[in-house]
Design an enzyme around this catalytic site. Structure first.
Site, PDB file in Angstrom:
ATOM      1  N   HIS A   1      12.961  43.399  -9.632  1.00 51.26           N
ATOM      2  CA  HIS A   1      14.052  44.541 -10.062  1.00 51.26           C
ATOM      3  C   HIS A   1      13.277  45.640 -10.376  1.00 51.26           C
ATOM      4  CE1 HIS A   1      16.375  41.052 -10.704  1.00 51.26           C
ATOM      5  NE2 HIS A   1      17.346  41.730 -10.393  1.00 51.26           N
TER       6      HIS A   1
ATOM      7  N   ASP B   1      18.688  40.835  -0.594  1.00 51.55           N
ATOM      8  CA  ASP B   1      18.874  40.866  -2.112  1.00 51.55           C
ATOM      9  C   ASP B   1      19.323  42.575  -2.308  1.00 51.55           C
ATOM     10  OD1 ASP B   1      19.015  40.494  -4.793  1.00 51.55           O
ATOM     11  OD2 ASP B   1      16.944  39.575  -4.856  1.00 51.55           O
TER      12      ASP B   1
END
Length: 357
Positions: free
Chosen positions: A190, A260
Site C-alpha cells: 500500500h 489489486d
C-alpha cells in the site's frame, strides 16, 4: 442471461466515496457503466443503509447480477464490523487450529465462510475478496501476516478450499488473492513496492503452488510485487511476463484476473497509465478503490469495454452470481452454526465464546 451480452460494461471495478451515492456519482457511474463496484468501511454504516446502497448501485446499472465486491476476510480486514455484523477471526487462527486438529479447522473455516456469506447476501453483496492464498513467511511485512492460513502449502490449500466452498454454498463468489503470491513482501505494498529476489524455481514450488492447486476458482486478484527472477522491471500487476508466463502459464489460471487496487503506492506513474498498463499486461479488470473523482475519471477514460476472452471470463462470474441465488438461512440455522464455530475455535480463539451476533 447476464445482460453483458447486450451491453458490455467497461473493464473496471470502482470504489465510491460515502454511504450513499452523490448526484455526481449517479451521473458518472451511469455513463461509465463499470463491470462492478467495491465497498469499504467508509461506505458502510448500518444494515439498512448498506442494503439501500447496493440496491441503488444495481438500479443505476440495470443489472441484477452486478458484481459488488468487499474485502471481508475476518480479523483486521473486515469492512462490515460489529456491532451490526459478526466479529470473525483472521485466517491465521484457522491455521493455528489446523496444526492441532485439521478436520476441525476445515469445518470451522467452512462454517465461518457460510456465516460471512449470510451477512454479505443480506447486504446485497455478491463477491468477496477472499480467501488469501499467500504463504506466511516469518520476518516479512505484516501486510499479509495473520491474513495467511500458514506457511505450508497443504495447510493453506486445505483451509482456503473449505472457505471457498463455504462462500459458494452461501451464494457468494470468492476472489482468491494475491496471485501469484504476496507472502514474501518485505514492505507494505500500500505504501511501497515490495521486491522479491527468490529464484523462479523456489517461487514455483512454494508461493505459486496454492494458486496452482486452486486454479479453477472463478476470479483472482493480482499482486503488486516485483519478482526479479521473472521481470525485474515491472510489478506483477503490470507485467506481461508475470501474467502470461506465470499466472496463465506456470499456474494455469484461466479465469477472471482482477488487478489489486491501482491507487496503492507500489505502482508508479499516473492512475491513467497504471490502468492502461495493467490491462495491456493481461489483467481482465482494473480495480480502483479510493473513490476519488479525478482518479475515477482517469480509470474510466483508460478502460475499454470488455471484449474477447476478458468478456467471457467476466460473463462466467456474473452467470455464477445469477445461478447461486444466495439466500440468508433461518436464524436458528445461523445460531447453530455460530455455536458450533465457537466450540471448534475455543482452543485457539477465546473471543469465539459468547459471539452470537
Amino acid at each position: 442471461m447476464s445482460g453483458l451480452e447486450f451491453k458490455r460494461p467497461k473493464a473496471c471495478i470502482l470504489g465510491l466515496e460515502g454511504t450513499s451515492l452523490s448526484n455526481w456519482e449517479k451521473g458518472f457511474f451511469r455513463e461509465a457503466d463499470p463491470y462492478g463496484y467495491i465497498l469499504f468501511a467508509r461506505n458502510v454504516d448500518e444494515p439498512d443503509q448498506l442494503k439501500r446502497l447496493t440496491d441503488d448501485l444495481r438500479d443505476l446499472n440495470g443489472r441484477s447480477n452486478l458484481p459488488i465486491l468487499v474485502d471481508q476476510e475476518g480479523g483486521r480486514v473486515m469492512r462490515l464490523k460489529p456491532p451490526h455484523w459478526r466479529k470473525m477471526p483472521a485466517a491465521g487462527v484457522f491455521g493455528q487450529l489446523y496444526e492441532q486438529a485439521p478436520e476441525d479447522a476445515r469445518e470451522a473455516a467452512y462454517l465461518n465462510a457460510r456465516l460471512l456469506a449470510a451477512d454479505l447476501i443480506d447486504a446485497g453483496i455478491s463477491i468477496v475478496c477472499a480467501p488469501v492464498l499467500d504463504l506466511y513467511f516469518p520476518g516479512m511485512s505484516d501486510v499479509v501476516g495473520d491474513r495467511s492460513y500458514g506457511s505450508e502449502v497443504v495447510n493453506v490449500v486445505a483451509l482456503a478450499s473449505a472457505v471457498s466452498a463455504g462462500f459458494m454454498d452461501g451464494g457468494i463468489v470468492p476472489v482468491v488473492k494475491h496471485i501469484p503470491g504476496h507472502g514474501r513482501a518485505s514492505v507494505d505494498s500500500h505504501k511501497d513496492l515490495p521486491v522479491v529476489t527468490a529464484s523462479r524455481s523456489s517461487l514455483s514450488v512454494n508461493d505459486f503452488e496454492p494458486f496452482r492447486q486452486m486454479k479453477d476458482v472463478l476470479a483472482a486478484m493480482s499482486a503488486h510485487i516485483l519478482f526479479t527472477a521473472i521481470d525485474d522491471q515491472r510489478p506483477g500487476t503490470v507485467s506481461p511476463k508475470v501474467i502470461e508466463e506465470i499466472i496463465r502459464g506456470d499456474i494455469g489460471f484461466e479465469n477472471l484476473l482482477i488487478s489489486d487496487d491501482l491507487s496503492m503506492e507500489a505502482l508508479g506513474g499516473s492512475i491513467a497509465s497504471r490502468t492502461h498498463e495493467c490491462l495491456a499486461a493481461g489483467c481482465d479488470i482494473a480495480l480502483h478503490c479510493n473513490g476519488k473523482r479525478t482518479e475515477l475519471e482517469q480509470v474510466v477514460s483508460m478502460s475499454p469495454k470488455l471484449d474477447g476472452p476478458a468478456l467471457e471470463r467476466a460473463l462466467a462470474v456474473t452467470s455464477k452470481i445469477t445461478s447461486l441465488q444466495g439466500t440468508v438461512p433461518a436464524r436458528s440455522v445461523l445460531a447453530d452454526w455460530n455455536s458450533r464455530l465457537a466450540q471448534l475455535l475455543a482452543p485457539v480463539w477465546p473471543a469465539a465464546q459468547g459471539e452470537g451476533a
